[in-house]
Design a protein around this motif. Structure first.
Motif, PDB file in Angstrom:
ATOM      1  N   GLU A  18      56.917  19.008  44.972  1.00 28.73           N
ATOM      2  CA  GLU A  18      58.337  19.542  44.454  1.00 28.73           C
ATOM      3  C   GLU A  18      58.974  19.608  45.575  1.00 28.73           C
ATOM      4  O   GLU A  18      58.760  20.229  46.581  1.00 28.73           O
ATOM      5  CB  GLU A  18      57.929  20.898  43.602  1.00 28.73           C
ATOM      6  N   GLY A  19      60.474  19.313  45.577  1.00 30.16           N
ATOM      7  CA  GLY A  19      61.301  19.376  46.687  1.00 30.16           C
ATOM      8  C   GLY A  19      61.727  17.987  46.900  1.00 30.16           C
ATOM      9  O   GLY A  19      61.467  16.859  46.679  1.00 30.16           O
ATOM     10  N   GLY A  20      63.077  18.032  47.761  1.00 28.61           N
ATOM     11  CA  GLY A  20      63.810  16.867  48.243  1.00 28.61           C
ATOM     12  C   GLY A  20      63.627  16.201  49.388  1.00 28.61           C
ATOM     13  O   GLY A  20      64.372  15.125  49.523  1.00 28.61           O
ATOM     14  N   SER A  21      62.745  16.601  50.207  1.00 31.18           N
ATOM     15  CA  SER A  21      62.463  16.210  51.508  1.00 31.18           C
ATOM     16  C   SER A  21      61.348  15.221  51.651  1.00 31.18           C
ATOM     17  O   SER A  21      60.868  14.936  50.670  1.00 31.18           O
ATOM     18  CB  SER A  21      62.708  17.185  52.597  1.00 31.18           C
ATOM     19  N   VAL A  22      60.871  15.066  52.727  1.00 30.39           N
ATOM     20  CA  VAL A  22      59.762  14.315  52.924  1.00 30.39           C
ATOM     21  C   VAL A  22      58.617  15.396  53.464  1.00 30.39           C
ATOM     22  O   VAL A  22      59.026  16.191  54.324  1.00 30.39           O
ATOM     23  CB  VAL A  22      59.848  13.155  53.983  1.00 30.39           C
ATOM     24  N   TYR A  23      57.359  15.414  53.172  1.00 26.47           N
ATOM     25  CA  TYR A  23      56.396  16.462  53.427  1.00 26.47           C
ATOM     26  C   TYR A  23      55.268  15.828  53.964  1.00 26.47           C
ATOM     27  O   TYR A  23      54.646  14.763  53.386  1.00 26.47           O
ATOM     28  CB  TYR A  23      56.234  17.440  52.080  1.00 26.47           C
ATOM     29  N   TYR A  24      54.776  16.277  54.912  1.00 18.94           N
ATOM     30  CA  TYR A  24      53.532  15.839  55.605  1.00 18.94           C
ATOM     31  C   TYR A  24      52.306  16.493  55.440  1.00 18.94           C
ATOM     32  O   TYR A  24      51.392  15.990  55.784  1.00 18.94           O
ATOM     33  CB  TYR A  24      53.937  15.873  57.318  1.00 18.94           C
ATOM     34  N   THR A  25      52.390  17.683  54.739  1.00 15.86           N
ATOM     35  CA  THR A  25      51.197  18.591  54.932  1.00 15.86           C
ATOM     36  C   THR A  25      50.535  18.577  53.341  1.00 15.86           C
ATOM     37  O   THR A  25      51.306  18.472  52.343  1.00 15.86           O
ATOM     38  CB  THR A  25      51.614  20.133  54.840  1.00 15.86           C
ATOM     39  N   ARG A  26      49.588  18.101  53.550  1.00 17.05           N
ATOM     40  CA  ARG A  26      48.700  18.016  52.183  1.00 17.05           C
ATOM     41  C   ARG A  26      48.656  18.941  51.167  1.00 17.05           C
ATOM     42  O   ARG A  26      48.898  18.844  50.080  1.00 17.05           O
ATOM     43  CB  ARG A  26      47.358  17.698  52.659  1.00 17.05           C
ATOM     44  N   THR A  27      48.864  20.042  51.733  1.00 17.56           N
ATOM     45  CA  THR A  27      48.938  21.301  50.487  1.00 17.56           C
ATOM     46  C   THR A  27      50.398  21.626  50.093  1.00 17.56           C
ATOM     47  O   THR A  27      50.168  22.329  48.816  1.00 17.56           O
ATOM     48  CB  THR A  27      48.595  22.569  51.357  1.00 17.56           C
ATOM     49  N   LEU A  28      51.114  20.819  50.424  1.00 16.72           N
ATOM     50  CA  LEU A  28      52.425  20.891  49.686  1.00 16.72           C
ATOM     51  C   LEU A  28      52.683  19.940  48.541  1.00 16.72           C
ATOM     52  O   LEU A  28      53.456  20.317  47.628  1.00 16.72           O
ATOM     53  CB  LEU A  28      53.395  20.601  50.866  1.00 16.72           C
ATOM     54  N   TYR A  29      51.713  19.064  48.393  1.00 13.08           N
ATOM     55  CA  TYR A  29      51.531  18.140  47.317  1.00 13.08           C
ATOM     56  C   TYR A  29      50.749  18.628  46.059  1.00 13.08           C
ATOM     57  O   TYR A  29      49.766  19.168  46.076  1.00 13.08           O
ATOM     58  CB  TYR A  29      50.952  16.858  47.605  1.00 13.08           C
ATOM     59  N   LYS A  30      51.542  18.854  45.070  1.00 17.19           N
ATOM     60  CA  LYS A  30      51.066  19.360  43.726  1.00 17.19           C
ATOM     61  C   LYS A  30      50.001  18.535  42.930  1.00 17.19           C
ATOM     62  O   LYS A  30      49.156  19.023  42.424  1.00 17.19           O
ATOM     63  CB  LYS A  30      52.036  20.040  43.133  1.00 17.19           C
ATOM     64  N   TYR A  31      50.560  17.184  42.792  1.00 18.38           N
ATOM     65  CA  TYR A  31      49.707  16.251  42.026  1.00 18.38           C
ATOM     66  C   TYR A  31      49.307  14.999  42.889  1.00 18.38           C
ATOM     67  O   TYR A  31      49.811  14.691  43.833  1.00 18.38           O
ATOM     68  CB  TYR A  31      50.723  16.021  40.937  1.00 18.38           C
ATOM     69  N   TRP A  32      47.827  14.658  42.463  1.00 17.76           N
ATOM     70  CA  TRP A  32      47.333  13.791  43.094  1.00 17.76           C
ATOM     71  C   TRP A  32      46.746  12.783  42.162  1.00 17.76           C
ATOM     72  O   TRP A  32      46.157  13.105  40.939  1.00 17.76           O
ATOM     73  CB  TRP A  32      46.236  14.388  43.963  1.00 17.76           C
ATOM     74  N   GLY A  33      46.563  11.283  42.677  1.00 18.33           N
ATOM     75  CA  GLY A  33      46.018  10.306  41.949  1.00 18.33           C
ATOM     76  C   GLY A  33      44.451  10.482  42.271  1.00 18.33           C
ATOM     77  O   GLY A  33      44.108  11.134  43.251  1.00 18.33           O
ATOM     78  N   GLN A  34      43.935   9.306  41.761  1.00 16.84           N
ATOM     79  CA  GLN A  34      42.342   9.495  41.837  1.00 16.84           C
ATOM     80  C   GLN A  34      42.112   8.463  43.066  1.00 16.84           C
ATOM     81  O   GLN A  34      40.993   8.613  43.580  1.00 16.84           O
ATOM     82  CB  GLN A  34      41.546   8.520  40.671  1.00 16.84           C
ATOM     83  N   GLY A  35      42.919   7.781  43.516  1.00 13.31           N
ATOM     84  CA  GLY A  35      42.805   6.757  44.840  1.00 13.31           C
ATOM     85  C   GLY A  35      42.192   5.446  44.292  1.00 13.31           C
ATOM     86  O   GLY A  35      41.682   5.142  43.459  1.00 13.31           O
ATOM     87  N   THR A  36      42.724   4.705  45.581  1.00 12.40           N
ATOM     88  CA  THR A  36      42.291   3.449  45.293  1.00 12.40           C
ATOM     89  C   THR A  36      41.704   3.025  46.786  1.00 12.40           C
ATOM     90  O   THR A  36      42.230   3.177  47.848  1.00 12.40           O
ATOM     91  CB  THR A  36      43.418   2.457  45.217  1.00 12.40           C
ATOM     92  N   GLN A  37      40.651   2.179  46.700  1.00 10.53           N
ATOM     93  CA  GLN A  37      39.991   1.751  47.977  1.00 10.53           C
ATOM     94  C   GLN A  37      40.590   0.407  48.785  1.00 10.53           C
ATOM     95  O   GLN A  37      40.644  -0.534  48.028  1.00 10.53           O
ATOM     96  CB  GLN A  37      38.470   1.238  47.816  1.00 10.53           C
ATOM     97  N   VAL A  38      40.821   0.639  50.192  1.00  5.65           N
ATOM     98  CA  VAL A  38      41.301  -0.511  50.928  1.00  5.65           C
ATOM     99  C   VAL A  38      40.338  -0.583  51.915  1.00  5.65           C
ATOM    100  O   VAL A  38      40.058   0.331  52.576  1.00  5.65           O
ATOM    101  CB  VAL A  38      42.710  -0.318  51.469  1.00  5.65           C
TER     102      VAL A  38
END
Length: 124
Positions: free
Chosen positions: A100-120
């Protein structure tokens, strides 16, 4: 509530390219800053790239700067990560996340929602 689903991860040779996609549910996708993180075995999840709500601001980890490009299409509720000149050290599970918010965020804890991931996986 935002649900995120990543796709596009696969096995690729060093020097190759991949484009990851992250599809978001809900009508408020454009309200969220988006980010890509990655986690290699035995390592902490790290920031890769971030993009502001309207896409006007982007930021990258030093390790991927000049090789990866983050973009978003708010009409399609999708954020992308174009990865070029891939290296074996880029091997990881890649996650997209919404903050949530209008900028770019570097800190993991600032992200509220996550996907399940994809393997590269990048082979040498």
């Amino acid at each position: 509530q935002v649900q995120l689903v990543e796709s596009g991860g696969e096995l690729v040779q060093a020097g190759g390219s991949l484009r990851l996609s992250c599809a978001a549910s809900g009508r408020t996708f454009s309200s969220y800053a988006m980010g890509w993180f990655r986690q290699a075995p035995g390592k902490e999840r790290e920031f890769v790239a971030g993009i502001s709500r309207k896409g006007g601001i982007t930021s990258y980890a030093d390790s991927v700067k000049g090789r990866f490009t983050i973009s978003r299409d708010n009409a399609k509720n999708t954020v992308y990560l174009q990865m070029n000149s891939l290296k074996p050290e880029d091997t990881a599970v890649y996650y997209c996340a919404a903050a949530e918010g209008g900028s770019v965020y570097y800190t993991r804890t600032l992200y509220k929602y996550w996907g399940q991931g994809t393997q590269v996986t990048v082979s040498s």
